[in-house]
Design an enzyme around this catalytic site. Structure first.
Site, PDB file in Angstrom:
ATOM      1  N   ASP A 161       0.867  -1.166   0.000  1.00 13.01           N
ATOM      2  CA  ASP A 161       0.000   0.000   0.000  1.00 13.01           C
ATOM      3  C   ASP A 161       0.914   1.229   0.000  1.00 13.01           C
ATOM      4  OD1 ASP A 161      -0.813  -0.072   3.557  1.00 13.01           O
ATOM      5  OD2 ASP A 161       0.966   0.547   2.476  1.00 13.01           O
ATOM      6  N   ASP A 172      -8.117  -7.257   0.931  1.00 11.12           N
ATOM      7  CA  ASP A 172      -7.124  -7.484   1.987  1.00 11.12           C
ATOM      8  C   ASP A 172      -7.734  -7.046   3.308  1.00 11.12           C
ATOM      9  OD1 ASP A 172      -6.661  -4.404   1.596  1.00 11.12           O
ATOM     10  OD2 ASP A 172      -5.640  -4.982   3.462  1.00 11.12           O
ATOM     11  N   CYS A 212     -14.296 -27.686   8.385  1.00  6.95           N
ATOM     12  CA  CYS A 212     -13.027 -27.174   7.850  1.00  6.95           C
ATOM     13  C   CYS A 212     -12.022 -28.317   7.783  1.00  6.95           C
ATOM     14  CB  CYS A 212     -12.491 -26.058   8.761  1.00  6.95           C
ATOM     15  SG  CYS A 212     -10.919 -25.359   8.195  1.00  6.95           S
ATOM     16  N   CYS A 240      -8.696 -27.879   7.378  1.00  2.00           N
ATOM     17  CA  CYS A 240      -7.327 -27.350   7.536  1.00  2.00           C
ATOM     18  C   CYS A 240      -6.559 -28.175   8.570  1.00  2.00           C
ATOM     19  CB  CYS A 240      -7.360 -25.866   7.935  1.00  2.00           C
ATOM     20  SG  CYS A 240      -7.502 -25.520   9.687  1.00  2.00           S
ATOM     21  N   CYS A 285      -7.902 -27.858  12.156  1.00  2.00           N
ATOM     22  CA  CYS A 285      -9.189 -28.517  12.421  1.00  2.00           C
ATOM     23  C   CYS A 285      -9.078 -30.028  12.333  1.00  2.00           C
ATOM     24  CB  CYS A 285     -10.245 -27.979  11.465  1.00  2.00           C
ATOM     25  SG  CYS A 285     -10.600 -26.237  11.801  1.00  2.00           S
ATOM     26  N   HIS A 327      -5.945 -21.028  10.979  1.00  2.00           N
ATOM     27  CA  HIS A 327      -7.305 -21.431  10.597  1.00  2.00           C
ATOM     28  C   HIS A 327      -8.070 -20.272   9.969  1.00  2.00           C
ATOM     29  CE1 HIS A 327     -11.467 -22.794  10.726  1.00  2.00           C
ATOM     30  NE2 HIS A 327     -11.724 -21.635  11.320  1.00  2.00           N
TER      31      HIS A 327
END
Ligand SMILES: O=c1[nH]cnc2cc3nc(NCc4cccs4)[nH]c3cc12
Ligand SMILES: [Zn+2]
Length: 377
Positions: free
Chosen positions: A95, A271, A309, A311, A314, A340
């Site tokens: 940015d 973002d 989930c 991931c 999880c 997560h």
């Protein structure tokens, strides 16, 4: 003849106004819609680049204000730029620093030249100008460079916003002039205009005069405290007016429901510090809404954070364990919750992209909202 832009966009499919596409940048390709984890001080807090890649991060964000103050953009340049400095080899968007001056700096003064402020680190005096911002981003070597703009405070009046847009447009011209590597680092415009459709048109029209210099368009001036319905109304109005053949980036949005609304309006990139910030404080996203893991009700809960989930977190840890880590102030707790949350948003965008490619985005969005608002955790 028109020079080739270093960042290009291929529209692959539309489902309503929602778009699936591919961005090609110097450090790689990005499938959109995409969520960009924020790596403020050359790190996405608590995550290694390897973990970021493993959860599907395609592009991350760096903050010019922070890296200029510490360790200094010259030092980062000595290490070969931000990619080499932090060992992240995919695209980076930086940015321009103006927004952080106002959300972090102190004793600020805004003039035609730029913004005077005192560092939030040691109180030293600095001036950030369009030229300085672009040169810092050139030193950082990001794939995508943002214009130096003024983001008026949320709910600013028309009387404030009109001259602010005109100064931001003059700053945009100075940024284009100052850019030292236009063939290697794509420049994104930032559309302002508050919650007023006619002022959004004004900002976009003034920036469009320089369209050949821009690789993409960001929607700024939102997610700064305005009512949700005003943000949605403005997105629905202005996003589709941005060039169809360039990426559209909504700055500062990272709540699941807001992200889906943004995708529905035609946004490609987003973002937000939220997923990492709230993760470090023990709040996680789940299919059925947010979950505050330190809540006593989870002490003996042997379910994963989110039963839907897949991931690493999880699949391997229970709510009772992660709650213990937060209660014991074990840093692993912050890491697992961050991991997560990032996975959740990256997967949400991946699923949204699939729904667009199959022309069923509206159904996908409605189904997600129904579950997310259930709040049953
Ligand atoms: O117009 C903008 N220009 C340049 N950067 C921005 C960043 C932005 N981030 C948010 N919202 C997320 C927030 C992060 C911290 C406080 S609000 N809105 C934003 C608007 C702008
Ligand atoms: Zn998970």
């Amino acid at each position: 003849m028109e020079r080739k832009l270093p960042v290009t966009y291929e529209l692959q499919k539309k489902s309503g106004k929602a778009r699936a596409g591919k961005i090609t940048a110097p450090h790689g390709e990005i499938e959109t819609p995409v969520f960009m984890p924020v790596g403020t001080q050359a790190t996405v807090k608590t995550m290694t680049p390897e973990e970021l890649e493993s959860i599907g991060s395609q592009i991350i964000l760096g903050n010019t204000y922070h890296l200029y103050l510490r360790p200094g953009d010259d030092l980062v340049a000595k290490f070969g730029g931000l990619h080499k400095f932090m060992n992240w080899n995919k695209p980076i968007l930086t940015d321009s620093g103006g927004f952080q001056v106002f959300s972090l700096g102190s004793l600020r003064k805004i003039t035609e030249k730029g913004v005077e402020f005192r560092s939030h680190i040691d109180g030293s005096k600095h001036t950030l100008t369009p030229e300085k911002s672009i040169h810092i981003q050139n030193n950082l070597g990001s794939d995508i460079v943002m214009l130096f703009d003024e983001c008026p405070p949320g709910l600013s009046s028309r009387e404030y916003i009109i001259p602010s847009i005109e100064r931001t447009t003059r700053w945009a011209r100075r940024c284009v002039e100052a850019h030292q590597r236009p063939d290697e680092q794509g420049l994104f415009a930032i559309v302002q205009g508050g919650i007023y459709e006619d002022l959004r048109d004004k900002s976009l029209n003034e920036l469009s005069e320089m369209d050949s210099a821009f690789s993409g368009y960001a929607i700024g001036g939102l997610a700064v405290g305005e009512p949700r319905e005003d943000m949605y109304r403005i997105l629905d109005y202005i996003v589709e007016k941005c060039p169809e053949n360039k990426p559209r980036y909504l700055m500062g949005v990272g709540e699941p429901l807001d992200m889906l609304e943004a995708v529905e309006s035609g946004i490609d990139m987003m973002d937000c510090v939220q997923p990492t910030r709230i993760g470090r404080h023990g709040t996680v996203f789940t299919k059925y809404g947010r979950l505050v893991i330190k809540n006593a009700s989870y002490a003996e809960d042997d379910r994963p954070l989110d039963e839907d989930c897949d991931c690493y977190v999880c699949r391997n840890f229970k709510r009772g364990y992660i709650r213990h880590l937060f209660k014991a102030e074990e840093v692993l707790g912050q890491r697992l919750a961050t991991y997560h949350n990032l996975y959740f948003l990256l997967k949400l965008m991946k699923d949204a992209r699939k729904a667009i490619l199959e022309d069923r985005f509206k159904e996908f969005k409605d189904e997600f909202i129904k579950n997310y608002n259930m709040g049953k955790n």
